[in-house]
Design a protein around this motif. Sequence first.
Motif, PDB file in Angstrom:
ATOM      1  N   ASP A 248       0.834  -1.203   0.000  1.00  0.00           N
ATOM      2  CA  ASP A 248       0.000   0.000   0.000  1.00  0.00           C
ATOM      3  C   ASP A 248       0.867   1.251   0.000  1.00  0.00           C
ATOM      4  O   ASP A 248       2.068   1.193   0.274  1.00  0.00           O
ATOM      5  CB  ASP A 248      -0.970  -0.002   1.185  1.00  0.00           C
ATOM      6  CG  ASP A 248      -0.268   0.130   2.523  1.00  0.00           C
ATOM      7  OD1 ASP A 248       0.194   1.239   2.855  1.00  0.00           O
ATOM      8  OD2 ASP A 248      -0.163  -0.883   3.244  1.00  0.00           O
ATOM      9  N   GLY A 249       0.232   2.378  -0.304  1.00  0.00           N
ATOM     10  CA  GLY A 249       0.972   3.620  -0.479  1.00  0.00           C
ATOM     11  C   GLY A 249       1.558   4.172   0.803  1.00  0.00           C
ATOM     12  O   GLY A 249       2.658   4.736   0.786  1.00  0.00           O
ATOM     13  N   VAL A 250       0.879   4.021   1.921  1.00  0.00           N
ATOM     14  CA  VAL A 250       1.407   4.533   3.181  1.00  0.00           C
ATOM     15  C   VAL A 250       2.675   3.775   3.569  1.00  0.00           C
ATOM     16  O   VAL A 250       3.673   4.374   3.981  1.00  0.00           O
ATOM     17  CB  VAL A 250       0.346   4.432   4.302  1.00  0.00           C
ATOM     18  CG1 VAL A 250       0.967   4.749   5.662  1.00  0.00           C
ATOM     19  CG2 VAL A 250      -0.804   5.393   4.021  1.00  0.00           C
ATOM     20  N   ALA A 251       2.657   2.456   3.418  1.00  0.00           N
ATOM     21  CA  ALA A 251       3.847   1.657   3.706  1.00  0.00           C
ATOM     22  C   ALA A 251       4.990   2.038   2.773  1.00  0.00           C
ATOM     23  O   ALA A 251       6.150   2.132   3.192  1.00  0.00           O
ATOM     24  CB  ALA A 251       3.526   0.171   3.584  1.00  0.00           C
ATOM     25  N   ALA A 252       4.668   2.272   1.503  1.00  0.00           N
ATOM     26  CA  ALA A 252       5.699   2.673   0.542  1.00  0.00           C
ATOM     27  C   ALA A 252       6.313   4.012   0.923  1.00  0.00           C
ATOM     28  O   ALA A 252       7.541   4.179   0.891  1.00  0.00           O
ATOM     29  CB  ALA A 252       5.104   2.741  -0.856  1.00  0.00           C
ATOM     30  N   ASP A 253       5.464   4.973   1.272  1.00  0.00           N
ATOM     31  CA  ASP A 253       5.971   6.294   1.660  1.00  0.00           C
ATOM     32  C   ASP A 253       6.889   6.193   2.878  1.00  0.00           C
ATOM     33  O   ASP A 253       7.934   6.845   2.936  1.00  0.00           O
ATOM     34  CB  ASP A 253       4.785   7.213   1.966  1.00  0.00           C
ATOM     35  CG  ASP A 253       5.216   8.640   2.257  1.00  0.00           C
ATOM     36  OD1 ASP A 253       5.890   9.258   1.411  1.00  0.00           O
ATOM     37  OD2 ASP A 253       4.895   9.143   3.351  1.00  0.00           O
ATOM     38  N   HIS A 254       6.521   5.354   3.829  1.00  0.00           N
ATOM     39  CA  HIS A 254       7.342   5.191   5.040  1.00  0.00           C
ATOM     40  C   HIS A 254       8.682   4.550   4.709  1.00  0.00           C
ATOM     41  O   HIS A 254       9.733   5.041   5.126  1.00  0.00           O
ATOM     42  CB  HIS A 254       6.595   4.349   6.066  1.00  0.00           C
ATOM     43  CG  HIS A 254       7.439   3.988   7.253  1.00  0.00           C
ATOM     44  ND1 HIS A 254       7.778   4.899   8.231  1.00  0.00           N
ATOM     45  CD2 HIS A 254       8.051   2.815   7.614  1.00  0.00           C
ATOM     46  CE1 HIS A 254       8.533   4.318   9.133  1.00  0.00           C
ATOM     47  NE2 HIS A 254       8.718   3.053   8.785  1.00  0.00           N
ATOM     48  N   VAL A 255       8.663   3.449   3.949  1.00  0.00           N
ATOM     49  CA  VAL A 255       9.908   2.727   3.703  1.00  0.00           C
ATOM     50  C   VAL A 255      10.846   3.545   2.814  1.00  0.00           C
ATOM     51  O   VAL A 255      12.076   3.468   2.947  1.00  0.00           O
ATOM     52  CB  VAL A 255       9.610   1.334   3.102  1.00  0.00           C
ATOM     53  CG1 VAL A 255       9.282   1.404   1.616  1.00  0.00           C
ATOM     54  CG2 VAL A 255      10.775   0.381   3.331  1.00  0.00           C
ATOM     55  N   LEU A 256      10.305   4.378   1.947  1.00  0.00           N
ATOM     56  CA  LEU A 256      11.151   5.213   1.092  1.00  0.00           C
ATOM     57  C   LEU A 256      11.845   6.322   1.884  1.00  0.00           C
ATOM     58  O   LEU A 256      12.827   6.888   1.421  1.00  0.00           O
ATOM     59  CB  LEU A 256      10.323   5.814  -0.045  1.00  0.00           C
ATOM     60  CG  LEU A 256       9.966   4.840  -1.169  1.00  0.00           C
ATOM     61  CD1 LEU A 256       8.894   5.421  -2.079  1.00  0.00           C
ATOM     62  CD2 LEU A 256      11.207   4.460  -1.977  1.00  0.00           C
ATOM     63  N   GLN A 257      11.328   6.614   3.065  1.00  0.00           N
ATOM     64  CA  GLN A 257      11.991   7.594   3.933  1.00  0.00           C
ATOM     65  C   GLN A 257      13.074   6.970   4.802  1.00  0.00           C
ATOM     66  O   GLN A 257      13.901   7.691   5.363  1.00  0.00           O
ATOM     67  CB  GLN A 257      10.951   8.271   4.840  1.00  0.00           C
ATOM     68  CG  GLN A 257       9.942   9.119   4.093  1.00  0.00           C
ATOM     69  CD  GLN A 257       8.939   9.766   5.016  1.00  0.00           C
ATOM     70  OE1 GLN A 257       9.284  10.543   5.909  1.00  0.00           O
ATOM     71  NE2 GLN A 257       7.661   9.445   4.837  1.00  0.00           N
ATOM     72  N   THR A 258      13.060   5.642   4.910  1.00  0.00           N
ATOM     73  CA  THR A 258      13.977   4.992   5.842  1.00  0.00           C
ATOM     74  C   THR A 258      14.968   4.048   5.176  1.00  0.00           C
ATOM     75  O   THR A 258      15.955   3.660   5.790  1.00  0.00           O
ATOM     76  CB  THR A 258      13.186   4.193   6.897  1.00  0.00           C
ATOM     77  OG1 THR A 258      12.337   3.234   6.237  1.00  0.00           O
ATOM     78  CG2 THR A 258      12.313   5.125   7.727  1.00  0.00           C
ATOM     79  N   GLU A 259      14.723   3.666   3.924  1.00  0.00           N
ATOM     80  CA  GLU A 259      15.585   2.709   3.233  1.00  0.00           C
ATOM     81  C   GLU A 259      16.092   3.321   1.927  1.00  0.00           C
ATOM     82  O   GLU A 259      15.492   4.248   1.379  1.00  0.00           O
ATOM     83  CB  GLU A 259      14.830   1.409   2.931  1.00  0.00           C
ATOM     84  CG  GLU A 259      14.249   0.726   4.158  1.00  0.00           C
ATOM     85  CD  GLU A 259      15.309   0.114   5.044  1.00  0.00           C
ATOM     86  OE1 GLU A 259      16.401  -0.215   4.541  1.00  0.00           O
ATOM     87  OE2 GLU A 259      15.045  -0.042   6.260  1.00  0.00           O
ATOM     88  N   GLU A 260      17.189   2.765   1.421  1.00  0.00           N
ATOM     89  CA  GLU A 260      17.777   3.244   0.168  1.00  0.00           C
ATOM     90  C   GLU A 260      17.593   2.196  -0.924  1.00  0.00           C
ATOM     91  O   GLU A 260      17.884   1.017  -0.719  1.00  0.00           O
ATOM     92  CB  GLU A 260      19.272   3.526   0.363  1.00  0.00           C
ATOM     93  CG  GLU A 260      19.956   4.077  -0.887  1.00  0.00           C
ATOM     94  CD  GLU A 260      21.419   4.385  -0.647  1.00  0.00           C
ATOM     95  OE1 GLU A 260      22.142   4.574  -1.645  1.00  0.00           O
ATOM     96  OE2 GLU A 260      21.849   4.418   0.528  1.00  0.00           O
ATOM     97  N   TYR A 261      17.119   2.640  -2.079  1.00  0.00           N
ATOM     98  CA  TYR A 261      16.868   1.736  -3.202  1.00  0.00           C
ATOM     99  C   TYR A 261      17.504   2.269  -4.480  1.00  0.00           C
ATOM    100  O   TYR A 261      17.654   3.481  -4.654  1.00  0.00           O
ATOM    101  CB  TYR A 261      15.359   1.548  -3.425  1.00  0.00           C
ATOM    102  CG  TYR A 261      14.682   0.834  -2.285  1.00  0.00           C
ATOM    103  CD1 TYR A 261      14.718  -0.547  -2.200  1.00  0.00           C
ATOM    104  CD2 TYR A 261      14.043   1.551  -1.276  1.00  0.00           C
ATOM    105  CE1 TYR A 261      14.123  -1.215  -1.135  1.00  0.00           C
ATOM    106  CE2 TYR A 261      13.437   0.894  -0.204  1.00  0.00           C
ATOM    107  CZ  TYR A 261      13.491  -0.494  -0.154  1.00  0.00           C
ATOM    108  OH  TYR A 261      12.911  -1.142   0.908  1.00  0.00           O
ATOM    109  N   ALA A 262      17.834   1.341  -5.376  1.00  0.00           N
ATOM    110  CA  ALA A 262      18.341   1.728  -6.688  1.00  0.00           C
ATOM    111  C   ALA A 262      17.200   2.020  -7.649  1.00  0.00           C
ATOM    112  O   ALA A 262      17.362   2.795  -8.594  1.00  0.00           O
ATOM    113  CB  ALA A 262      19.235   0.622  -7.254  1.00  0.00           C
ATOM    114  N   LEU A 263      16.031   1.396  -7.407  1.00  0.00           N
ATOM    115  CA  LEU A 263      14.877   1.539  -8.287  1.00  0.00           C
ATOM    116  C   LEU A 263      13.595   1.375  -7.483  1.00  0.00           C
ATOM    117  O   LEU A 263      13.588   0.689  -6.456  1.00  0.00           O
ATOM    118  CB  LEU A 263      14.884   0.457  -9.378  1.00  0.00           C
ATOM    119  CG  LEU A 263      15.945   0.493 -10.474  1.00  0.00           C
ATOM    120  CD1 LEU A 263      15.938  -0.833 -11.221  1.00  0.00           C
ATOM    121  CD2 LEU A 263      15.686   1.641 -11.422  1.00  0.00           C
TER     122      LEU A 263
END
Length: 223
Positions: A32-47
């Motif tokens: 879901d979008g809320v989980a995505a928004d949270h994890v994108l603030q705390t984790e680093e991704y290449a894509l």
Amino acid sequence: MRLLLVEDTVELAGWLQKALTQKGFAVDWVADGVAADHVLQTEEYALVVLDVTLPRMNGLEVLARLRRREQKVPVLLLTARSALAQRVQGLNAGADDYLTKPFELDELEARLRALLRRGQGQLAQSQVIGQLERDNQGCFMLNRKPLRLTPREASVLTTLMRRPGHPVSRQHLYEQTFTLCDEASQESIELYVHRVRKKLAGSDVAIVTLRGLGYSLECQQCG
């Protein structure tokens, strides 16, 4: 490379996670979008592979928040075939590419690798450190011979090559090599560092342990 998949259809997400893992990606999945928004603030991704239609917060809002934080991670949107307005809105909001459902895995992989080549800065071109070379397809050569690496070994070496001669923490290596669903401890990264060290043995490039700081990729003959 570590990838975040944001998709609320469980069957599709499970298939994509398995298929992309087999292609060499480390895939985290949220639904879901809320989980995505949270994890994108705390984790680093290449894509990021981001579905537009999501519960709790839609993908376009997730994307807008990501760009407002000035995070530049490449984002590929997944949209319904008829949702032209969503595709246009997504691209205007900062998406790097989009793919309409249903799609072929080969096309998704090709688009993701194209985004990686565009977004990796110095690693978008071939990079040479002493006898070690990484081409723009992510393949390694050592002393002009192919260097065979597992996906996790390649992730370790790629991460170290981003900052040659500088320390990279064990935590950062771990985050770039394992997904949130992996049960491996942070100490597991030492096993992969050890394996890569063995494969670099006899060359002029080595992984050096910096006590309290992490690891550094060093070239003994480079000035």
